[in-house]
Design a protein around this motif. Sequence first.
Motif, PDB file in Angstrom:
ATOM      1  N   ASP A 154      39.947  39.185  46.553  1.00  0.00           N
ATOM      2  CA  ASP A 154      40.864  38.473  47.389  1.00  0.00           C
ATOM      3  C   ASP A 154      42.588  39.216  47.586  1.00  0.00           C
ATOM      4  O   ASP A 154      43.102  39.176  48.414  1.00  0.00           O
ATOM      5  N   TYR A 155      42.669  39.635  46.456  1.00  0.00           N
ATOM      6  CA  TYR A 155      43.971  40.458  46.285  1.00  0.00           C
ATOM      7  C   TYR A 155      44.096  42.067  46.405  1.00  0.00           C
ATOM      8  O   TYR A 155      45.119  42.604  46.685  1.00  0.00           O
ATOM      9  N   ALA A 156      42.585  42.594  46.301  1.00  0.00           N
ATOM     10  CA  ALA A 156      42.621  44.249  46.765  1.00  0.00           C
ATOM     11  C   ALA A 156      43.232  44.498  47.960  1.00  0.00           C
ATOM     12  O   ALA A 156      43.944  45.479  47.914  1.00  0.00           O
ATOM     13  N   PRO A 157      43.156  43.715  49.142  1.00  0.00           N
ATOM     14  CA  PRO A 157      43.658  44.375  50.489  1.00  0.00           C
ATOM     15  C   PRO A 157      45.185  44.474  50.143  1.00  0.00           C
ATOM     16  O   PRO A 157      45.843  45.557  51.018  1.00  0.00           O
ATOM     17  N   PHE A 158      45.909  43.851  49.312  1.00  0.00           N
ATOM     18  CA  PHE A 158      47.389  44.138  49.218  1.00  0.00           C
ATOM     19  C   PHE A 158      47.592  45.313  48.693  1.00  0.00           C
ATOM     20  O   PHE A 158      48.704  45.842  48.854  1.00  0.00           O
ATOM     21  N   VAL A 159      46.863  45.990  47.901  1.00  0.00           N
ATOM     22  CA  VAL A 159      46.976  47.469  47.425  1.00  0.00           C
ATOM     23  C   VAL A 159      47.216  48.393  48.763  1.00  0.00           C
ATOM     24  O   VAL A 159      48.073  49.212  48.550  1.00  0.00           O
ATOM     25  N   ASN A 160      46.588  48.146  49.766  1.00  0.00           N
ATOM     26  CA  ASN A 160      46.828  48.878  50.927  1.00  0.00           C
ATOM     27  C   ASN A 160      48.257  48.678  51.723  1.00  0.00           C
ATOM     28  O   ASN A 160      48.440  49.437  52.704  1.00  0.00           O
ATOM     29  N   ARG A 161      48.695  47.601  51.313  1.00  0.00           N
ATOM     30  CA  ARG A 161      50.139  47.391  51.715  1.00  0.00           C
ATOM     31  C   ARG A 161      51.188  47.545  50.690  1.00  0.00           C
ATOM     32  O   ARG A 161      52.363  46.721  50.710  1.00  0.00           O
ATOM     33  N   GLY A 162      51.142  48.384  49.873  1.00  0.00           N
ATOM     34  CA  GLY A 162      52.025  48.856  48.629  1.00  0.00           C
ATOM     35  C   GLY A 162      52.307  48.010  47.668  1.00  0.00           C
ATOM     36  O   GLY A 162      53.021  47.890  46.773  1.00  0.00           O
ATOM     37  N   ALA A 163      50.968  46.984  47.149  1.00  0.00           N
ATOM     38  CA  ALA A 163      51.119  46.428  46.026  1.00  0.00           C
ATOM     39  C   ALA A 163      50.371  47.002  44.855  1.00  0.00           C
ATOM     40  O   ALA A 163      49.599  48.084  45.165  1.00  0.00           O
ATOM     41  N   SER A 164      50.607  46.628  43.612  1.00  0.00           N
ATOM     42  CA  SER A 164      49.789  47.190  42.409  1.00  0.00           C
ATOM     43  C   SER A 164      49.221  45.789  42.029  1.00  0.00           C
ATOM     44  O   SER A 164      49.668  45.090  41.809  1.00  0.00           O
ATOM     45  N   LEU A 165      47.973  46.276  41.366  1.00  0.00           N
ATOM     46  CA  LEU A 165      47.202  45.485  40.569  1.00  0.00           C
ATOM     47  C   LEU A 165      47.175  45.741  39.211  1.00  0.00           C
ATOM     48  O   LEU A 165      46.970  46.796  38.850  1.00  0.00           O
ATOM     49  N   ALA A 166      47.456  44.701  38.356  1.00  0.00           N
ATOM     50  CA  ALA A 166      47.196  44.825  36.860  1.00  0.00           C
ATOM     51  C   ALA A 166      46.065  43.872  36.682  1.00  0.00           C
ATOM     52  O   ALA A 166      46.458  42.630  36.550  1.00  0.00           O
ATOM     53  N   ILE A 167      45.135  44.187  36.077  1.00  0.00           N
ATOM     54  CA  ILE A 167      43.986  43.491  35.928  1.00  0.00           C
ATOM     55  C   ILE A 167      43.486  43.490  34.354  1.00  0.00           C
ATOM     56  O   ILE A 167      43.313  44.248  33.533  1.00  0.00           O
ATOM     57  N   TYR A 168      43.626  42.139  34.191  1.00  0.00           N
ATOM     58  CA  TYR A 168      43.164  41.938  32.604  1.00  0.00           C
ATOM     59  C   TYR A 168      41.857  41.563  32.602  1.00  0.00           C
ATOM     60  O   TYR A 168      41.322  41.072  33.455  1.00  0.00           O
ATOM     61  N   THR A 169      41.001  41.538  31.285  1.00  0.00           N
ATOM     62  CA  THR A 169      40.013  41.299  31.318  1.00  0.00           C
ATOM     63  C   THR A 169      38.866  41.728  31.994  1.00  0.00           C
ATOM     64  O   THR A 169      37.920  41.079  32.473  1.00  0.00           O
ATOM     65  N   GLY A 170      39.042  43.129  32.442  1.00  0.00           N
ATOM     66  CA  GLY A 170      38.065  43.521  33.372  1.00  0.00           C
ATOM     67  C   GLY A 170      37.101  44.743  33.039  1.00  0.00           C
ATOM     68  O   GLY A 170      36.331  44.807  33.656  1.00  0.00           O
ATOM     69  N   VAL A 171      37.421  45.230  31.980  1.00  0.00           N
ATOM     70  CA  VAL A 171      36.868  46.456  31.497  1.00  0.00           C
ATOM     71  C   VAL A 171      35.418  46.010  31.193  1.00  0.00           C
ATOM     72  O   VAL A 171      34.278  47.028  31.270  1.00  0.00           O
ATOM     73  N   HIS A 172      34.908  44.853  30.446  1.00  0.00           N
ATOM     74  CA  HIS A 172      33.622  44.520  30.146  1.00  0.00           C
ATOM     75  C   HIS A 172      32.956  44.341  31.319  1.00  0.00           C
ATOM     76  O   HIS A 172      31.646  44.269  31.261  1.00  0.00           O
TER      77      HIS A 172
END
Length: 263
Positions: A154-172
Amino acid sequence: MQRGRVVFVGAGPGDPELITVRGRNYLEDADVVIYAGSLVNPDIVRRWARKDAEVVDSASLTLEEITELMIRRAKEGKLVVRLKSGDFSIYGALMEEIWALQDAEVPYELVPGITAALSAASVAGIELTLPKVSQTLIITRGSARVQMEGSIRDYAPFVNRGASLAIYTGVHIVDKVVRELKEGGVTDDTPVVVVYKAGWPDQKIVRTTVDQLVSRVKEEKIFKDAVIIVGKVANPERYRDEVRSSVYDPSHAHSFRPKRREE
């Protein structure tokens, strides 16, 4: 310090010196310290807590067991420090403990800490809000089992609009993270920085792109305790000649620096 209460202290990302001065002062004075050994660097407790303090590792305890202990010790007139990883306002399971204290009429205080995303950016040497490039940071998390409202997709599209994502608890579940990023329109060449245990002696920094994220994380054997930063800011060198903060630009006037007359 006033006793008979609970003080929630953000322990920071792991480095014992990245706790706030106020947090350290409370920790040094506490009669009881309750911390999650699975998340908080035990060196913080060993370094700053009183030698005669009652120290409880809450990693194996339930919410009810933790709050019962906090309430009982506070009502005995003791100063209780509830030490939480990073900053308790970010995935800190804070409110449910506060509500229990409120119901028991136990006074409490909140002392913030440094959350992992900020420490990760620092050790990676990047700016999460790069002038003219990214003005928005979205902190979210990955989950394999826990139900959440909203997802990385849901939040990924904002990356293409200049936002950055900081994703916690995702590497597993990095495969799922990448799948949801791509389903949200994030391109394969989008920069990524993965920081494992920022500020700890065994920290790792992995610089990659979305298409290489899975293989690089698995190659480095990173399965937990990491922040994934996705977006243009993860590779600021691309914008070296484009970035100029308006605050310090001589052509931009503001209340502290009126427009200068051209010489």
